[in-house]
Motif scaffolding. Structure first.
Motif, PDB file in Angstrom:
ATOM      1  N   ILE A 103      -8.570   6.877  -6.095  1.00 42.27           N
ATOM      2  CA  ILE A 103      -8.489   5.793  -5.099  1.00 42.27           C
ATOM      3  C   ILE A 103      -8.866   4.460  -5.756  1.00 42.27           C
ATOM      4  O   ILE A 103      -8.170   3.451  -5.581  1.00 42.27           O
ATOM      5  N   ILE A 129      -6.045   3.468  -8.361  1.00 42.28           N
ATOM      6  CA  ILE A 129      -4.784   3.059  -7.719  1.00 42.28           C
ATOM      7  C   ILE A 129      -4.981   1.734  -6.976  1.00 42.28           C
ATOM      8  O   ILE A 129      -4.131   0.845  -7.016  1.00 42.28           O
ATOM      9  N   THR A 130      -6.134   1.613  -6.311  1.00 39.97           N
ATOM     10  CA  THR A 130      -6.400   0.366  -5.575  1.00 39.97           C
ATOM     11  C   THR A 130      -6.437  -0.825  -6.531  1.00 39.97           C
ATOM     12  O   THR A 130      -5.866  -1.883  -6.238  1.00 39.97           O
ATOM     13  N   ILE A 187      -2.749  -1.449  -7.681  1.00 46.95           N
ATOM     14  CA  ILE A 187      -1.893  -2.015  -6.624  1.00 46.95           C
ATOM     15  C   ILE A 187      -2.376  -3.410  -6.223  1.00 46.95           C
ATOM     16  O   ILE A 187      -1.577  -4.346  -6.087  1.00 46.95           O
ATOM     17  N   SER A 188      -3.695  -3.550  -6.027  1.00 42.53           N
ATOM     18  CA  SER A 188      -4.184  -4.859  -5.566  1.00 42.53           C
ATOM     19  C   SER A 188      -3.952  -5.926  -6.634  1.00 42.53           C
ATOM     20  O   SER A 188      -3.629  -7.068  -6.319  1.00 42.53           O
ATOM     21  N   ILE A 195      -0.188  -6.735  -6.368  1.00 37.98           N
ATOM     22  CA  ILE A 195       0.108  -7.543  -5.162  1.00 37.98           C
ATOM     23  C   ILE A 195      -0.448  -8.955  -5.351  1.00 37.98           C
ATOM     24  O   ILE A 195       0.196  -9.956  -5.014  1.00 37.98           O
ATOM     25  N   ASP A 196      -1.662  -9.008  -5.896  1.00 37.10           N
ATOM     26  CA  ASP A 196      -2.307 -10.316  -6.088  1.00 37.10           C
ATOM     27  C   ASP A 196      -1.435 -11.232  -6.941  1.00 37.10           C
ATOM     28  O   ASP A 196      -1.226 -12.398  -6.607  1.00 37.10           O
TER      29      ASP A 196
END
Lengths: 313, 469
Positions: free
Chosen positions: A12, A15-16, A19-20, A23-24
């Protein structure tokens, strides 16, 4: 916690982060692209327009909301731009001044809010108003790094640079608020009939806090003032004038007198017009509240100032 | 230490890792939790740790004495010790100045001048919460609902467990002590629901509530110059600010506790989706409303002693519930409004033989709650009355927007918060379990989106609203 849960937790987190981070960067690049094209709005557009025209303008005004609303640029008979921005202070102003080309002859008017210089809580955080240019403008990045107002997280999540501004950028990108080509930065406050009772109530309201025994100049504010002085010493072609604009009813002049002394010591050209309308005649129509002039008041003040500055322009 | 601070961002993972390194002994974990909780609290002001330690020690000792007492009179005597000590501490630190001031005003109104009796007393953060928690422990032992705790570390941990220490949820001993006195585990379900709830809570607090607060603060600070429209919008904003602020805090608390293997009770259940005020109080700050019901309303006789006594009990419970929030007559009035309308509802339901209202009830409930919030938010009675007068005299005009960028941000974020609530509400899955619906990738994606939303919209507030209580 068993090893299966530890694995899931690590997954978690990993991956967070991935991904973050992705996206950022997408959001940041998207907002960069859009914001560069935004030339309207107080948050981004005004700054972008300033950075575009700053070295081709003869006269520049800096300061907070009182600068923004008090200097009617059309009355100064010269090509000028009012870079006053609501909610900013000397840290913001000082940083913008540092972006100017030193050899370009210009008249620079810096609005001073005396009260802010004696505000113990002032920490220079107004410089964060420039965070959209962090890592994108050399002078601004240098000033932001020096100010310690950029959090460590900001170096990972770049979209923090657009905190509070994203919706405004989208709005001004798709629907510009005005025609920026005919905009000189001055934002008049027009008081309509329905706003007059509120204005009258504000002028009647007694919010004086009295005079402090010992006024002490805020060291952070003084530091930024000194950095402007250093800039002045290295740019002989520019003329700098520091001005405090009128206040409806100033109950304490002690801080003003102290500040005048400080400016004298620093050998900076300073004029205090706090009580101007008390001396030449006051009128309710000049005001929006006790510290902000209406468009009518701004016209009166700008005309007066224009005459005073004639020799220097 | 604030949940939305960098300190907590560092503190939580450190405690989490150390805690699970001690997984072989839950007793060692309890020692760690106790130390961590005292660090968490002491970060604000270490001097007030002595109050928590005193309160913990007192109820630990009294609890054992109540249980050991053979005759009821002795049990009552020990319970009285707990009640007087706990309420005494609360009285001194929270209400002394209020009563001293009120006494002086009353005396002066009948012509007696009393010297200034107020003292410079700092209100210890969380005192109302942990006092109620320790009180419920002693009362439950007296009522023979639970056994006294014989493990002093476990009991001290129960009182000071950091996720719920300063602003609840007010956990019952019957729920929390058995968890502290046994081995905890962290399964994937608890992990997912915990992480989801922490981030939803952060979004509610930092993005929604704090942005709404900017407009509310500005409007209420200048209530005298604003018209009814502006004050109405500010009060609607406040209704959602306090909801997202406090429910956000509770979410972070409950989510954090889950990471340590604890299950806290639910504290909010979408209160603004209520058709009656009775329903609202089953959904708003549930740990307090159930506490007041179980330890005050029922202790006063509940609805077992006739209709008049029932209404009196209801009113008294709400008035004291109001006073619990703060030492000001405004909070008492806030409680009084709720008590009055709860009584009217009770009468209406029994007269019309109905159990709830139709769709109109949502509007009725929100209006009553909104009017009561004015007294909760305003600094004094005159301010609150002036605001409400503007509404009833129809002093409406054009809306004051102020900083349009901040206003638009706050409005859109509030709308987004409501849509998220509506979605979860309609799914019939409690927020506390909602995170379990997602697989790891989806959960990570949602958390990532929330992180970016926080980056784009975070607003900085000094505190959580309920810290002042």
């Amino acid at each position: 916690m068993d090893s299966k849960t530890i694995n899931k937790l690590l997954k978690i987190i990993l991956i967070t982060l991935v991904i973050s981070y992705a996206i950022d960067k997408l959001v940041f690049l998207g907002l960069n692209t859009m914001s560069d094209k935004v030339m309207t709005g107080q948050a981004i557009g005004k700054l972008n327009q300033f950075l575009t025209i700053k070295d081709s303008t003869d006269f520049l005004v800096f300061g907070n909301s009182r600068a923004n609303h008090h200097f009617d640029m059309d009355l100064f008979n010269t090509k000028g731009y009012n870079m006053g921005v609501d909610g900013t202070g000397i840290a913001y102003t000082s940083t913008l001044v540092s972006t100017l080309k030193k050899d370009k002859p210009q008249l620079i008017l810096i609005h001073i809010d005396t009260k802010n210089f004696f505000d113990k809580s002032y920490d220079g955080s107004d410089i964060r108003g420039l965070k959209t240019k962090f890592n994108r403008d050399e002078n601004i990045t240098k000033a932001l790094n020096k100010s310690n107002q950029i959090s460590a997280i900001q170096n990972f999540y770049y979209s923090m640079n657009y905190n509070g501004n994203a919706i405004s950028i989208l709005k001004n990108y798709f629907k510009p608020s005005y025609d920026y080509r005919s905009y000189n930065g001055y934002n008049p406050i027009i008081i309509n009939e329905s706003q007059k009772p509120m204005r009258d109530a504000l002028l009647l309201k007694d919010n004086s806090v009295g005079c402090e025994e010992d006024f002490e100049i805020n060291p952070i504010a003084l530091e930024y003032l000194k950095s402007i002085k250093t800039y002045i010493e290295n740019s002989e072609n520019k003329t700098f004038i520091f001005v405090t604009s009128p206040i409806y009813d100033d109950s304490c002049s002690k801080d003003n007198n102290l500040f005048k002394g400080i400016m004298k010591d620093l050998n900076l050209n300073y004029s205090d017009y706090t009580n101007l309308f008390k001396e030449i005649g006051n009128d309710k129509s000049y005001w929006k509240d006790k510290t902000h002039l209406s468009d009518i008041g701004a016209k009166q003040f700008s005309k007066f100032l224009q005459k005073e500055l004639k020799t220097q322009m | 230490m604030l949940f939305n601070s960098i300190e907590y961002l560092i503190f939580l993972p450190i405690v989490f890792v150390l805690y699970w390194l001690f997984k072989s002994s839950y007793k060692n974990q309890n020692v760690l939790l106790l130390i961590a909780s005292y660090v968490f609290y002491g970060w604000w002001d270490y001097r007030f740790l002595s109050l928590i330690i005193f309160s913990s020690f007192l109820d630990y000792y009294v609890g054992q004495k109540i249980e050991a007492a053979q005759i009821k009179k002795n049990k009552q005597r020990w319970l009285l010790v707990s009640l007087c000590s706990n309420l005494g501490l609360l009285g001194v630190f929270k209400y002394y100045n209020f009563f001293a001031d009120s006494f002086a005003s009353t005396m002066s109104s009948i012509g007696w001048q009393v010297n200034d009796l107020t003292l410079n007393i700092i209100l210890p953060v969380g005192i109302s919460f942990y006092t109620f928690q320790t009180l419920s422990y002693s009362i439950d032992i007296y009522r023979e609902k639970i056994k006294s705790c014989n493990d002093i570390v476990a009991f001290f941990t129960f009182v000071s467990l950091f996720p719920q220490l300063v602003a609840g949820p007010i956990e019952r001993a019957s729920n929390l002590i058995p968890q502290i006195e046994s081995k905890r585990s962290l399964n994937i379900n608890l992990l997912k629901t915990g992480i989801f709830q922490i981030f939803i809570g952060l979004f509610r607090k930092v993005a929604i509530a704090d942005n709404l607060g900017v407009y509310v603060d500005s409007a209420y600070a200048n209530y005298d110059i604003h018209n009814g429209t502006t004050l109405l919008v500010a009060t609607v904003f406040y209704a959602f600010q306090i909801y997202f602020d406090f429910s956000g805090y509770s979410d972070i608390a409950i989510g954090s506790a889950k990471l340590f293997g604890f299950n806290f009770n639910r504290n909010f259940n979408f209160p603004y989706f209520s058709r009656t005020l009775t329903e609202f109080w089953r959904r708003w700050h549930m740990s307090l409303s159930f506490w007041l019901r179980d330890y005050l309303y029922i202790s006063l006789g509940g609805n077992r002693k006739g209709i008049v006594i029932t209404y009196r009990n209801l009113m008294l419970t709400m008035l004291l519930g109001g006073l619990w929030h703060g030492s000001s007559w405004n909070f008492v009035i806030w409680g009084g409004i709720h008590g009055l309308f709860l009584s009217i509802e009770k009468y209406t339901f029994s007269a019309l033989k109905i159990k709830t209202f139709n769709g109109f009830g949502y509007i009725y409930t929100f209006i009553v709650v909104l009017i009561a919030w004015v007294f909760f938010r305003a600094v004094d009675f005159d301010t609150a009355w002036s605001i409400i007068s503007k509404w009833f005299t129809l002093d409406f005009g054009s809306l004051f927007i102020g900083d349009s960028n901040a206003f638009v941000n706050a409005s859109l974020l509030m709308l987004l918060g409501l849509l998220i609530d509506l979605r979860i509400f309609r799914s019939n899955t409690p927020l506390e379990e909602y995170g379990s619906k997602f697989n790891i990738v989806r959960l990570s994606f949602i958390v990532s989106v929330i992180i970016i939303m926080l980056c784009l919209f975070y607003s900085t507030a000094e505190n959580f609203i309920y810290f002042q209580f």
